[in-house]
Design an enzyme around this catalytic site. Sequence first.
Site, PDB file in Angstrom:
ATOM      1  N   SER A 162       0.840  -1.197   0.000  1.00 47.53           N
ATOM      2  CA  SER A 162       0.000   0.000   0.000  1.00 47.53           C
ATOM      3  C   SER A 162       0.876   1.249   0.000  1.00 47.53           C
ATOM      4  CB  SER A 162      -0.911  -0.001   1.219  1.00 47.53           C
ATOM      5  OG  SER A 162      -0.183  -0.330   2.380  1.00 47.53           O
ATOM      6  N   HIS A 172      -3.876  -4.149  -4.639  1.00 48.93           N
ATOM      7  CA  HIS A 172      -3.930  -3.766  -3.222  1.00 48.93           C
ATOM      8  C   HIS A 172      -5.235  -4.212  -2.556  1.00 48.93           C
ATOM      9  CE1 HIS A 172      -4.050  -0.435  -0.013  1.00 48.93           C
ATOM     10  NE2 HIS A 172      -3.380  -1.470   0.423  1.00 48.93           N
ATOM     11  N   GLU A 221      -7.616  -2.512  -5.136  1.00 55.30           N
ATOM     12  CA  GLU A 221      -7.179  -1.449  -6.045  1.00 55.30           C
ATOM     13  C   GLU A 221      -6.157  -2.031  -7.035  1.00 55.30           C
ATOM     14  OE1 GLU A 221      -7.586   2.384  -3.019  1.00 55.30           O
ATOM     15  OE2 GLU A 221      -5.750   1.198  -2.984  1.00 55.30           O
ATOM     16  N   ASN A 245      -6.653   4.566   0.870  1.00 54.49           N
ATOM     17  CA  ASN A 245      -5.770   4.940   1.978  1.00 54.49           C
ATOM     18  C   ASN A 245      -5.592   6.449   2.104  1.00 54.49           C
ATOM     19  OD1 ASN A 245      -5.431   2.461   3.067  1.00 54.49           O
ATOM     20  ND2 ASN A 245      -3.370   2.112   2.321  1.00 54.49           N
TER      21      ASN A 245
HETATM   22  N1  CAA Z   1     -10.594 -12.369   9.323  1.00 52.53           N
HETATM   23  C1  CAA Z   1     -11.491 -13.005   8.548  1.00 52.53           C
HETATM   24  N2  CAA Z   1     -12.810 -12.801   8.636  1.00 52.53           N
HETATM   25  C2  CAA Z   1     -13.232 -11.913   9.559  1.00 52.53           C
HETATM   26  C3  CAA Z   1     -12.350 -11.206  10.394  1.00 52.53           C
HETATM   27  C4  CAA Z   1     -10.979 -11.464  10.252  1.00 52.53           C
HETATM   28  N3  CAA Z   1     -10.043 -10.841  10.977  1.00 52.53           N
HETATM   29  N4  CAA Z   1     -13.066 -10.391  11.194  1.00 52.53           N
HETATM   30  C5  CAA Z   1     -14.345 -10.575  10.874  1.00 52.53           C
HETATM   31  N5  CAA Z   1     -14.446 -11.496   9.888  1.00 52.53           N
HETATM   32  C6  CAA Z   1     -15.664 -11.935   9.227  1.00 52.53           C
HETATM   33  C7  CAA Z   1     -16.544 -12.751  10.141  1.00 52.53           C
HETATM   34  O1  CAA Z   1     -16.206 -14.117  10.056  1.00 52.53           O
HETATM   35  C8  CAA Z   1     -17.909 -12.453   9.560  1.00 52.53           C
HETATM   36  O2  CAA Z   1     -18.093 -13.234   8.372  1.00 52.53           O
HETATM   37  P1  CAA Z   1     -19.555 -13.745   7.934  1.00 52.53           P
HETATM   38  O3  CAA Z   1     -20.503 -12.608   8.104  1.00 52.53           O
HETATM   39  O4  CAA Z   1     -19.401 -14.156   6.518  1.00 52.53           O
HETATM   40  O5  CAA Z   1     -19.834 -14.869   8.847  1.00 52.53           O
HETATM   41  C9  CAA Z   1     -17.810 -10.998   9.108  1.00 52.53           C
HETATM   42  O6  CAA Z   1     -16.414 -10.752   8.908  1.00 52.53           O
HETATM   43  C10 CAA Z   1     -18.347 -10.031  10.117  1.00 52.53           C
HETATM   44  O7  CAA Z   1     -17.651 -10.268  11.336  1.00 52.53           O
HETATM   45  P2  CAA Z   1     -18.186  -9.870  12.772  1.00 52.53           P
HETATM   46  O8  CAA Z   1     -19.693  -9.936  12.763  1.00 52.53           O
HETATM   47  O9  CAA Z   1     -17.455 -10.690  13.775  1.00 52.53           O
HETATM   48  O10 CAA Z   1     -17.656  -8.421  13.024  1.00 52.53           O
HETATM   49  P3  CAA Z   1     -18.032  -7.073  12.324  1.00 52.53           P
HETATM   50  O11 CAA Z   1     -19.406  -7.067  11.753  1.00 52.53           O
HETATM   51  O12 CAA Z   1     -17.635  -6.047  13.307  1.00 52.53           O
HETATM   52  O13 CAA Z   1     -17.009  -6.996  11.092  1.00 52.53           O
HETATM   53  C11 CAA Z   1     -15.051  -6.175  10.135  1.00 52.53           C
HETATM   54  C12 CAA Z   1     -15.642  -6.991  11.278  1.00 52.53           C
HETATM   55  C13 CAA Z   1     -15.340  -6.852   8.811  1.00 52.53           C
HETATM   56  C14 CAA Z   1     -13.544  -6.129  10.346  1.00 52.53           C
HETATM   57  C15 CAA Z   1     -15.698  -4.744  10.160  1.00 52.53           C
HETATM   58  O14 CAA Z   1     -15.546  -4.198  11.425  1.00 52.53           O
HETATM   59  C16 CAA Z   1     -15.112  -3.794   9.150  1.00 52.53           C
HETATM   60  O15 CAA Z   1     -15.511  -3.777   7.992  1.00 52.53           O
HETATM   61  N6  CAA Z   1     -14.171  -2.942   9.604  1.00 52.53           N
HETATM   62  C17 CAA Z   1     -13.506  -1.981   8.738  1.00 52.53           C
HETATM   63  C18 CAA Z   1     -12.315  -2.640   8.106  1.00 52.53           C
HETATM   64  C19 CAA Z   1     -11.595  -1.714   7.175  1.00 52.53           C
HETATM   65  O16 CAA Z   1     -11.888  -0.521   7.065  1.00 52.53           O
HETATM   66  N7  CAA Z   1     -10.614  -2.272   6.486  1.00 52.53           N
HETATM   67  C20 CAA Z   1      -9.726  -1.510   5.623  1.00 52.53           C
HETATM   68  C21 CAA Z   1      -8.486  -1.242   6.397  1.00 52.53           C
HETATM   69  S1  CAA Z   1      -7.338  -0.261   5.517  1.00 52.53           S
HETATM   70  C22 CAA Z   1      -6.374  -1.380   4.746  1.00 52.53           C
HETATM   71  O17 CAA Z   1      -6.491  -2.553   4.869  1.00 52.53           O
HETATM   72  C23 CAA Z   1      -5.362  -0.762   3.837  1.00 52.53           C
HETATM   73  C24 CAA Z   1      -3.995  -1.169   4.004  1.00 52.53           C
HETATM   74  O18 CAA Z   1      -3.217  -0.813   3.134  1.00 52.53           O
HETATM   75  C25 CAA Z   1      -3.497  -1.903   5.189  1.00 52.53           C
END
Ligand code: CAA
Length: 291
Positions: free
Chosen positions: A123, A144, A156, A195
């Site tokens: 990223s 990405h 991306e 990002n």
């Molecule tokens: N790994 C795999 N699957 C996961 C997980 C993980 N760490 N955390 C949650 N899940 C899955 C669960 O198994 C569940 O799947 P199903 O619905 O298919 O059964 C689903 O995600 C929802 O999980 P939860 O109900 O336990 O929790 P939630 O509704 O709070 O969702 C989340 C968790 C998906 C992380 C949500 O909080 C979310 O979308 N957060 C924002 C994440 C985000 O913004 N990511 C981008 C980050 S920036 C980036 O990545 C850029 C970079 O360059 C690093």
Amino acid sequence: MKVDDVKNIAVIGAGNMGHQIALLAAIQGFNTTCTDVVPEILAKAEAFADKYLPGRVAKEKLTQEQADAARSRLTFTNDLAEAVGEADYVIEAVLEVLELKRKIFADLDRLTPAHAILATNSSAIVSSKIADVTSRPEKVLNLHFFNPALVMKLVEVVQGPHVSDEAAQLSMALCDRLGKVSVHVKKEVEGFLLNRILEAINKEALWLLEMGVASFEDIDKAQVFGAGHPMGAFRLMDLTGIDLNYIMAMEKFRASGNEAHLPSPSVVERYITGNYGQKTGKGWYDYSEES
Ligand code: CAA
């Protein structure tokens, strides 16, 4: 090469992103190899797959047959040559260190079939800083994913000036096959699309905290309950890694020389004390207590 010709995917680096990208590819029907030089990280990735797949069956998201088939398509090895020897598409997801990536891409160029596309999940580092170590710069691009890669739909596809239309289009078609939503980033801008947006939010959230305007918990609450974000900036930093936040800010500072790009003091404090977030059990929040 057409997307139908992509049968074998290799993922380099089994850490935060790599282990999930590899598992995703196997679930979506690709013969996948996942490799890492650190045995513990590779073992952790394998253990994750062995726990995740039965969990999907229990949740009725996959049938037992689909889970078994995915597992049989997924191989873990610490041997890079073995991992990539038959790869049609490689996704590198190692640490955000330019010299390390350049070394790996030079190796990949030597070890993979000539038709293979070599993508980086970076990223922070654009592929034009890496492509010149290969004999196929037109096939080297940023692909990405977002954390957690099994869940977040966005990918991306960044088409730097050296990348062929064929490689970019194939990569977008591959994202479809992986069940993802791809966006075509037509220029190599720092931070690509999302990002940049997240960083603006992050910067503001850290400023509010450090000015004593509100606690990080309340800033997170504001985002979740006022704007409908799935998690606030601090919880998200814990998920993606405070170390990554620090490293990316330092990279940006080194490139620009602009002190405004330095990581903020509260990020530095957590970085030097090794409190990186979920992966170390503590970051902004304490995961040992939560668990
Ligand atoms: N790994 C795999 N699957 C996961 C997980 C993980 N760490 N955390 C949650 N899940 C899955 C669960 O198994 C569940 O799947 P199903 O619905 O298919 O059964 C689903 O995600 C929802 O999980 P939860 O109900 O336990 O929790 P939630 O509704 O709070 O969702 C989340 C968790 C998906 C992380 C949500 O909080 C979310 O979308 N957060 C924002 C994440 C985000 O913004 N990511 C981008 C980050 S920036 C980036 O990545 C850029 C970079 O360059 C690093």
